[in-house]
Scaffold this motif. Structure first.
Motif, mmCIF file in Angstrom:
data_model
loop_
_atom_site.group_PDB
_atom_site.id
_atom_site.type_symbol
_atom_site.label_atom_id
_atom_site.label_comp_id
_atom_site.label_asym_id
_atom_site.label_seq_id
_atom_site.Cartn_x
_atom_site.Cartn_y
_atom_site.Cartn_z
ATOM 1 N N MET A 1 0.848 -1.173 0.000
ATOM 2 C CA MET A 1 0.000 0.000 0.000
ATOM 3 C C MET A 1 0.898 1.242 0.000
ATOM 4 N N PRO A 2 0.628 2.199 -0.860
ATOM 5 C CA PRO A 2 1.483 3.389 -0.942
ATOM 6 C C PRO A 2 1.338 4.290 0.285
ATOM 7 N N THR A 3 2.386 5.060 0.527
ATOM 8 C CA THR A 3 2.358 6.041 1.616
ATOM 9 C C THR A 3 2.340 7.442 1.024
ATOM 10 N N TYR A 4 1.669 8.337 1.727
ATOM 11 C CA TYR A 4 1.535 9.720 1.281
ATOM 12 C C TYR A 4 1.820 10.640 2.458
ATOM 13 N N ASP A 5 2.399 11.789 2.182
ATOM 14 C CA ASP A 5 2.632 12.809 3.202
ATOM 15 C C ASP A 5 1.547 13.867 3.087
ATOM 16 N N TYR A 6 0.979 14.236 4.233
ATOM 17 C CA TYR A 6 -0.060 15.268 4.295
ATOM 18 C C TYR A 6 0.367 16.354 5.254
ATOM 19 N N HIS A 7 0.029 17.597 4.907
ATOM 20 C CA HIS A 7 0.356 18.740 5.766
ATOM 21 C C HIS A 7 -0.926 19.467 6.152
ATOM 22 N N CYS A 8 -1.001 19.816 7.434
ATOM 23 C CA CYS A 8 -2.132 20.595 7.941
ATOM 24 C C CYS A 8 -1.603 21.983 8.288
ATOM 25 N N SER A 9 -2.074 22.998 7.580
ATOM 26 C CA SER A 9 -1.593 24.358 7.852
ATOM 27 C C SER A 9 -2.180 24.915 9.146
ATOM 28 N N ALA A 10 -3.282 24.346 9.625
ATOM 29 C CA ALA A 10 -3.896 24.822 10.865
ATOM 30 C C ALA A 10 -3.016 24.555 12.086
ATOM 31 N N ASN A 11 -2.260 23.439 12.053
ATOM 32 C CA ASN A 11 -1.398 23.120 13.199
ATOM 33 C C ASN A 11 0.072 22.958 12.814
ATOM 34 N N GLY A 12 0.389 23.060 11.532
ATOM 35 C CA GLY A 12 1.773 22.985 11.074
ATOM 36 C C GLY A 12 2.359 21.583 11.044
ATOM 37 N N GLN A 13 1.539 20.558 11.250
ATOM 38 C CA GLN A 13 2.049 19.185 11.295
ATOM 39 C C GLN A 13 2.007 18.526 9.916
ATOM 40 N N THR A 14 2.998 17.686 9.669
ATOM 41 C CA THR A 14 3.046 16.863 8.467
ATOM 42 C C THR A 14 3.095 15.418 8.914
ATOM 43 N N LEU A 15 2.193 14.602 8.383
ATOM 44 C CA LEU A 15 2.101 13.200 8.759
ATOM 45 C C LEU A 15 2.160 12.316 7.526
ATOM 46 N N GLU A 16 2.599 11.089 7.732
ATOM 47 C CA GLU A 16 2.633 10.096 6.669
ATOM 48 C C GLU A 16 1.467 9.140 6.881
ATOM 49 N N ALA A 17 0.707 8.876 5.828
ATOM 50 C CA ALA A 17 -0.440 7.979 5.903
ATOM 51 C C ALA A 17 -0.347 6.938 4.800
ATOM 52 N N LYS A 18 -0.796 5.724 5.116
ATOM 53 C CA LYS A 18 -0.852 4.653 4.126
ATOM 54 C C LYS A 18 -2.306 4.438 3.746
ATOM 55 N N HIS A 19 -2.572 4.443 2.454
ATOM 56 C CA HIS A 19 -3.906 4.132 1.967
ATOM 57 C C HIS A 19 -3.838 3.822 0.485
ATOM 58 N N SER A 20 -4.934 3.275 -0.030
ATOM 59 C CA SER A 20 -4.967 2.917 -1.451
ATOM 60 C C SER A 20 -4.920 4.176 -2.317
ATOM 61 N N MET A 21 -4.550 3.988 -3.561
ATOM 62 C CA MET A 21 -4.457 5.127 -4.482
ATOM 63 C C MET A 21 -5.827 5.725 -4.757
ATOM 64 N N ASN A 22 -6.891 4.965 -4.591
ATOM 65 C CA ASN A 22 -8.243 5.454 -4.852
ATOM 66 C C ASN A 22 -8.801 6.288 -3.707
ATOM 67 N N GLU A 23 -8.214 6.185 -2.525
ATOM 68 C CA GLU A 23 -8.713 6.900 -1.359
ATOM 69 C C GLU A 23 -8.149 8.316 -1.300
ATOM 70 N N GLU A 24 -8.971 9.259 -0.853
ATOM 71 C CA GLU A 24 -8.525 10.637 -0.675
ATOM 72 C C GLU A 24 -8.784 11.059 0.760
ATOM 73 N N LEU A 25 -7.807 11.719 1.374
ATOM 74 C CA LEU A 25 -7.977 12.304 2.694
ATOM 75 C C LEU A 25 -8.015 13.812 2.510
ATOM 76 N N ASN A 26 -9.010 14.460 3.093
ATOM 77 C CA ASN A 26 -9.187 15.890 2.880
ATOM 78 C C ASN A 26 -9.165 16.719 4.153
ATOM 79 N N THR A 27 -9.373 16.087 5.309
ATOM 80 C CA THR A 27 -9.455 16.840 6.562
ATOM 81 C C THR A 27 -8.533 16.244 7.616
ATOM 82 N N TRP A 28 -8.244 17.052 8.630
ATOM 83 C CA TRP A 28 -7.415 16.614 9.743
ATOM 84 C C TRP A 28 -8.044 15.406 10.439
ATOM 85 N N GLY A 29 -9.359 15.400 10.553
ATOM 86 C CA GLY A 29 -10.055 14.280 11.188
ATOM 87 C C GLY A 29 -9.864 12.984 10.416
#
Length: 85
Positions: A1-29
């Protein structure tokens, strides 16, 4: 499963998440649910941005047929690298 880096400008954090290529993450929650991280003081609906990274693609050929180091064929001069024939 691929890993992706996401950044939240509200808190300045960058996290790595694993999910399928078809899935999209849009919010901090959504990101916190994916990574198992607690929301903390950041609102669950805070937007996140997927960052462009170099990726980590490995050829299946490389996994099945690894190349032997040069010293395996006598190329490093007397086994100086620690690999003996």
């Amino acid at each position: 499963m691929p890993t992706y880096d996401y950044h939240c400008s509200a808190n300045g954090q960058t996290l790595e998440a694993k999910h399928s290529m078809n899935e999209e993450l849009n919010t901090w929650g959504e990101l916190c649910a994916n990574t198992g991280l607690a929301l903390g003081a950041t609102p669950a609906d805070a937007p996140i941005m997927r960052l462009i990274t170099g990726g980590q693609i490995v050829s299946s050929r490389a996994l099945k047929n690894p190349e032997m180091p040069a010293c395996a064929s006598g190329g490093c001069g007397g086994g100086m690298c620690g690999l003996m024939n």
